[in-house]
Enzyme design. Structure first.
Site, PDB file in Angstrom:
ATOM      1  N   LYS A 273       9.407  13.800 -10.077  1.00  0.00           N
ATOM      2  CA  LYS A 273      10.190  12.561 -10.141  1.00  0.00           C
ATOM      3  C   LYS A 273      10.476  12.224 -11.598  1.00  0.00           C
ATOM      4  CE  LYS A 273       6.846  11.017  -7.616  1.00  0.00           C
ATOM      5  NZ  LYS A 273       5.866  10.188  -6.901  1.00  0.00           N
ATOM      6  N   LEU A 274      11.758  12.009 -11.918  1.00  0.00           N
ATOM      7  CA  LEU A 274      12.178  11.806 -13.302  1.00  0.00           C
ATOM      8  C   LEU A 274      12.760  10.421 -13.545  1.00  0.00           C
ATOM      9  CD1 LEU A 274      13.900  15.286 -13.864  1.00  0.00           C
ATOM     10  CD2 LEU A 274      11.556  14.623 -14.446  1.00  0.00           C
TER      11      LEU A 274
ATOM     12  N   ASN B  67       0.159   9.600  -7.555  1.00  0.00           N
ATOM     13  CA  ASN B  67       0.221   8.135  -7.585  1.00  0.00           C
ATOM     14  C   ASN B  67      -0.885   7.548  -8.464  1.00  0.00           C
ATOM     15  OD1 ASN B  67       1.486   5.722  -6.707  1.00  0.00           O
ATOM     16  ND2 ASN B  67       1.697   6.567  -4.649  1.00  0.00           N
TER      17      ASN B  67
ATOM     18  N   ASP C 161       7.098   5.524  -3.607  1.00  0.00           N
ATOM     19  CA  ASP C 161       6.783   5.681  -2.182  1.00  0.00           C
ATOM     20  C   ASP C 161       8.058   5.860  -1.365  1.00  0.00           C
ATOM     21  OD1 ASP C 161       4.139   5.175  -2.975  1.00  0.00           O
ATOM     22  OD2 ASP C 161       4.409   3.024  -2.666  1.00  0.00           O
TER      23      ASP C 161
ATOM     24  N   GLY D  26       0.850  -1.187   0.000  1.00  0.00           N
ATOM     25  CA  GLY D  26       0.000   0.000   0.000  1.00  0.00           C
ATOM     26  C   GLY D  26       0.882   1.231   0.000  1.00  0.00           C
TER      27      GLY D  26
END
Length: 327
Positions: free
Chosen positions: A230-231, A171, A263, A39
């Site tokens: 984020k890449l 997400n 995460d 999760g």
């Protein structure tokens, strides 16, 4: 840990019992499975807890053995589970991974009608946020049920009213809802956060094709104080105030499993925010991004969403280039 103790981060979301085959190949022919939990929000919780922060995970679980496993696992990681509700009317969700030896694993969800899918605005309680500094949510929970998006919206607003800062990782999970509903809902939640943390593909999904610098400016204009992009293999970029910072990736020789890397990145970045202070000062934004890049890379080195996440001393040794004495 009790609800009255100081809490660094609150997370809200669903965890599932995760079944992973012990061999690669089609799931239909896998004879043996290992059991764990999965999760996004609980992954972040475990990552932060192992880095030395106090975390409270808020959720709803079925009154079944699967819920027992999830709650006891997180409690064993030092996470406050005092605000987890158990609902005998609905089951705990399930999740299967399929490893075929190439590309990312296939993921199969069985979470429709789960206990957490029933979360509603009236469930949001001030006790969730008692003694806490920060709330972290993702775009997964709003996709789970008819009222879950409203519940997360209420939680984000209430947290800010109580003085918490809020981070939001979209997400995106296309299997859980239509693209139209996802885009509309995720965009509506961005103004309610202080830190927005999309991947480059999620940024394109939400805003169309732009340069990375344009994404930063676009999302900052919607209300957050900081945007983290984020890449993947190219590292990450951060935008806060007038700052535009790029952090080089931490490279690894091979990738085992990418699930959970985002995460882990979020846990690393939030730990930097908590530890270093205001992102617009000094090189705090860069340091937080570098820590996040290390955490995300580490997560790709093992099967499972969280099992290999490092403890604080392990991460700091890795960042500094030190070697562990093992014998």
């Amino acid at each position: 840990m009790t609800a009255t103790q100081a809490i660094d981060v609150v997370t809200i979301g669903e965890s599932m019992l995760s079944m992973q085959p012990m061999s690669e190949g089609a799931l239909a022919y896998a004879p043996l499975f290992t059991r764990t939990i999965a999760g996004a929000e609980s992954n972040v919780s475990i990552g932060l807890s192992r880095l030395g922060f106090k975390v409270r995970w808020v959720s709803r679980l079925g009154a079944d053995p699967f819920g027992d496993v999830i709650q006891s696992t997180l409690a064993g990681e030092g996470i406050d589970v005092s605000q987890v509700a158990r609902d005998a009317r609905y089951p705990t969700a399930l999740y299967f991974k399929e490893f075929k030896g190439y590309g990312d694993p296939n993921v199969y969800y069985y979470r429709r009608g789960s206990a957490m899918s029933q979360v509603a605005p009236e469930h949001v309680a001030d006790a969730w946020f008692e003694g806490a500094k920060h709330l972290h949510v993702t775009g997964i929970t709003p996709a789970l049920g008819e009222q879950s998006a409203d519940a997360i919206r209420v939680a984000m607003k209430r947290a800010r009213e109580l003085g918490l800062t809020v981070s939001f990782d979209p997400n995106l999970r296309r299997k859980l809802w239509t693209e139209e509903a996802a885009r509309r809902t995720l965009l509506s939640l961005i103004p309610l956060c202080d830190i927005f943390m999309p991947g480059d593909e999620e940024a394109e999904f939400l805003a169309g094709v732009m340069s990375e610098e344009a994404y930063g400016a676009h999302f900052l204009a919607m209300g957050p104080k900081a945007v983290v992009l984020k890449l993947g293999e190219r590292g990450s970029m951060g935008f806060a105030g007038d700052q535009v910072v790029q952090a080089a990736p931490y490279t690894v020789k091979r990738v085992v499993d990418t699930v959970g890397a985002g995460d882990a990145f979020a846990a690393g970045f939030l730990s930097g925010v908590l530890e270093f202070g205001e992102l617009t000062e000094d090189d705090n934004l860069l340091r937080a991004l570098e820590r996040a890049n290390h955490m995300g890379a580490i997560a790709t080195q093992f099967k499972g969403d969280w099992e290999g996440l490092p403890k604080r001393e392990e991460l700091l040794r890795l960042i500094s280039g030190g070697k562990e004495v093992t014998r």
